[in-house]
Design an enzyme around this catalytic site. Structure first.
Site, PDB file in Angstrom:
ATOM      1  N   ASP A 119       0.832  -1.206   0.000  1.00 18.79           N
ATOM      2  CA  ASP A 119       0.000   0.000   0.000  1.00 18.79           C
ATOM      3  C   ASP A 119       0.875   1.268   0.000  1.00 18.79           C
ATOM      4  O   ASP A 119       1.821   1.336  -0.774  1.00 18.79           O
ATOM      5  CB  ASP A 119      -0.984  -0.056   1.189  1.00 18.79           C
ATOM      6  CG  ASP A 119      -2.114   0.938   1.089  1.00 18.79           C
ATOM      7  OD1 ASP A 119      -3.121   0.642   0.427  1.00 18.79           O
ATOM      8  OD2 ASP A 119      -1.984   2.045   1.662  1.00 18.79           O
ATOM      9  N   TYR A 143      -3.395  10.926   1.086  1.00 13.31           N
ATOM     10  CA  TYR A 143      -3.939  10.863  -0.285  1.00 13.31           C
ATOM     11  C   TYR A 143      -3.921  12.241  -0.930  1.00 13.31           C
ATOM     12  O   TYR A 143      -3.635  12.379  -2.122  1.00 13.31           O
ATOM     13  CB  TYR A 143      -5.359  10.292  -0.266  1.00 13.31           C
ATOM     14  CG  TYR A 143      -5.406   8.834   0.105  1.00 13.31           C
ATOM     15  CD1 TYR A 143      -5.306   8.439   1.436  1.00 13.31           C
ATOM     16  CD2 TYR A 143      -5.523   7.856  -0.867  1.00 13.31           C
ATOM     17  CE1 TYR A 143      -5.328   7.097   1.778  1.00 13.31           C
ATOM     18  CE2 TYR A 143      -5.547   6.510  -0.525  1.00 13.31           C
ATOM     19  CZ  TYR A 143      -5.449   6.134   0.795  1.00 13.31           C
ATOM     20  OH  TYR A 143      -5.462   4.813   1.127  1.00 13.31           O
ATOM     21  N   HIS A 163      -4.879  -7.638  -0.283  1.00  6.44           N
ATOM     22  CA  HIS A 163      -4.130  -6.388  -0.160  1.00  6.44           C
ATOM     23  C   HIS A 163      -3.313  -6.291   1.136  1.00  6.44           C
ATOM     24  O   HIS A 163      -2.268  -5.662   1.156  1.00  6.44           O
ATOM     25  CB  HIS A 163      -5.137  -5.237  -0.234  1.00  6.44           C
ATOM     26  CG  HIS A 163      -4.523  -3.887  -0.230  1.00  6.44           C
ATOM     27  ND1 HIS A 163      -3.801  -3.395  -1.300  1.00  6.44           N
ATOM     28  CD2 HIS A 163      -4.500  -2.917   0.713  1.00  6.44           C
ATOM     29  CE1 HIS A 163      -3.386  -2.164  -1.018  1.00  6.44           C
ATOM     30  NE2 HIS A 163      -3.788  -1.855   0.194  1.00  6.44           N
TER      31      HIS A 163
END
Ligand SMILES: *[C@@H]1O[C@H](CO)[C@@H](O)[C@H](O)[C@H]1NC(C)=O
Length: 450
Positions: free
Chosen positions: A225, A371, A426
């Site tokens: 990630d 982000y 993930h």
């Protein structure tokens, strides 16, 4: 299209892609400045390393209990719907009941404090980390420092089961790992930036300085990630410090890779094995799945603070937001299960440990800001400009959210020693720690012997 037209389109696409690509890699690597991200005075830099233990006050725990008990009634999920509209509230209710009646934070705190933890200030930010040295190391066995970097919505909790697997001497290996696992700035017990701009590149700088503080000048880095993005960036910025990287989310977003991905629409077999073809083609399905799953990313890359207010004020809201990701991102098919599949690979206790790390540190808003910092004018993590020239290894988990054809990885990772595919999703370190640990051992054996 007939074969000849396809052929011409392909050749043209590759030629154009190659030109653009070469133009891009010739750009010099620009390492971001060593910005002072914290509050306080840069001239009074504190270089100490201070032992740390998690110890949440009784007030915080009593307040949490009050909020869990007094949460307003959940809106029932629609008939016949499991997790497709977001987390199912019947499932959420079950988890909240578990949280209130079975989850014992003081016990969990002991668990979370089982490894030595420290804090040290880097560029104005107190960085929290786990530091585990291997025990009973025979003479002649090399001790290799390994930086482990987590992502969102994870934490250092993802690594607890894997750490002992990496720090225990193996019979057939002449090396063993010394693991350093920090909380990213703004995540869990690490301090958050007080000014804008701490994206992936600047975090790579922070972690290079962090490793220097700990006395490491040459080390391996592993991540998934955001941790994968930072890992790759450290390899690009500091090839003389990073010995090799292992990533469980390798990505290549160069122009060449994008062109190849398009060309694969015509001839999938050029870039992907038959058995994995459905994960990428037709591209329209690939893109619509992204639209289905990436709404959170758009929000967090634009207005993290607004959604953060609600999540930071409501533990049930926070759990809903985070745990939904642990269903779908572990396995997309779990969307269609009433229980979200959560207990197939995790326990509620493990999952709540991770939620608690966000709750007790008030860190969901600052974690989401990454982000915004990584997808703005100054930084666009989806636009590769540089290649990795140091040795790299990729572990590909077949339910990975951002699955890419592994054949693209060579475009970005020029010294790829291995690409191995596994069952899992993930959150590999958290979900299948044995598999990930074995792949890291394997990769580093190759790095050390090449
Ligand atoms: C946590 O803090 C309290 C109050 O300061 C103290 O009494 C207790 O011993 C601490 N616990 C741990 C595990 O450090």
């Amino acid at each position: 299209m007939n074969g000849f037209v396809k052929f011409i389109v392909l050749i043209l696409a590759l030629a154009i892609g190659n030109v653009i690509y070469k133009a891009n890699i010739n750009e010099p690597v620009k390492v971001p400045p060593e910005t002072w991200w914290g509050p306080g005075d840069p001239s009074k830099e504190d270089k100490s390393i201070v032992p740390f233990k998690i110890n949440v006050s009784n007030e915080v725990l009593a307040d949490l209990k009050y909020r869990l008990k007094n949460a307003r009634d959940f809106v029932p999920s629609l008939q016949g719907i499991q997790q497709q509209y977001g987390i199912n509230t019947k499932l959420l209710k079950e988890i909240v009941n578990f949280w209130l009646t079975k989850y014992d934070w003081r016990e969990r705190e002991k668990f979370l404090n089982q490894f030595p933890q420290f804090k040290t200030n880097i560029q104005g930010l107190n960085i929290h980390y786990i530091h585990v040295k291997p025990k009973n190391v025979p003479s002649g066995t090399k001790i290799l420092p390994l930086l482990l970097l987590h992502g969102w919505p994870g934490s250092v909790r993802e690594f607890y089961e894997m750490i002992p697997l990496l720090t225990t001497v193996q019979k057939d290996k002449d090396f063993v790992f010394e693991v350093i696992a920090p909380s990213l700035p703004g995540y869990g017990f690490s301090e958050a930036a007080v000014k804008p701009g701490l994206g992936v590149g600047p975090m790579a700088v922070v972690f290079k300085n962090f490793m220097r503080r700990l006395g490491f000048d040459y080390y391996y880095v592993q991540g998934g990630d955001w941790g994968a993005a930072i890992t790759t960036t450290m390899a690009i910025f500091f090839p003389d410090k990073v010995k090799g990287i292992h990533s469980n989310m390798c990505m290549s977003n160069s122009h060449l890779s994008k062109v190849k991905l398009l060309a694969g629409s015509l001839w999938p077999s050029l870039i992907i094995e038959e058995k994995s073809k459905h994960k990428v083609y037709p591209l329209s399905d690939y893109v619509s799945n992204m639209l289905l799953e990436f709404g959170y990313m758009h929000i967090q890359a634009t207005k993290p603070d607004t959604v953060g207010v609600g999540l930071n004020d409501s533990p049930v809201g926070l759990a809903a937001y985070i745990l939904e990701k642990f269903t779908t991102w572990t396995n997309p098919a779990w969307k269609n299960k009433a229980d979200g599949g959560l207990l197939e690979r995790y326990t509620y206790t493990k999952l709540l440990d991770n939620v608690m790390i966000y709750w007790v540190t008030n860190s969901i808003t600052t974690s989401m800001r990454l982000y915004s910092e990584a997808m703005n004018k100054d930084e666009n993590v989806f636009d590769d400009r540089h290649v990795v020239t140091i040795p790299a290894a990729c572990a590909v988990f077949d339910s990975e959210l951002v699955y890419q054809p592994p054949s693209l990885f060579k475009d970005r990772y020029r010294k790829l020693v291995q690409v191995n595919a596994y069952d899992g999703g993930h959150f590999a370190a958290f979900e299948v720690p044995d598999t990930l640990a074995k792949d890291i051992w394997l990769a580093v054996s190759k790095f050390e012997n090449s």
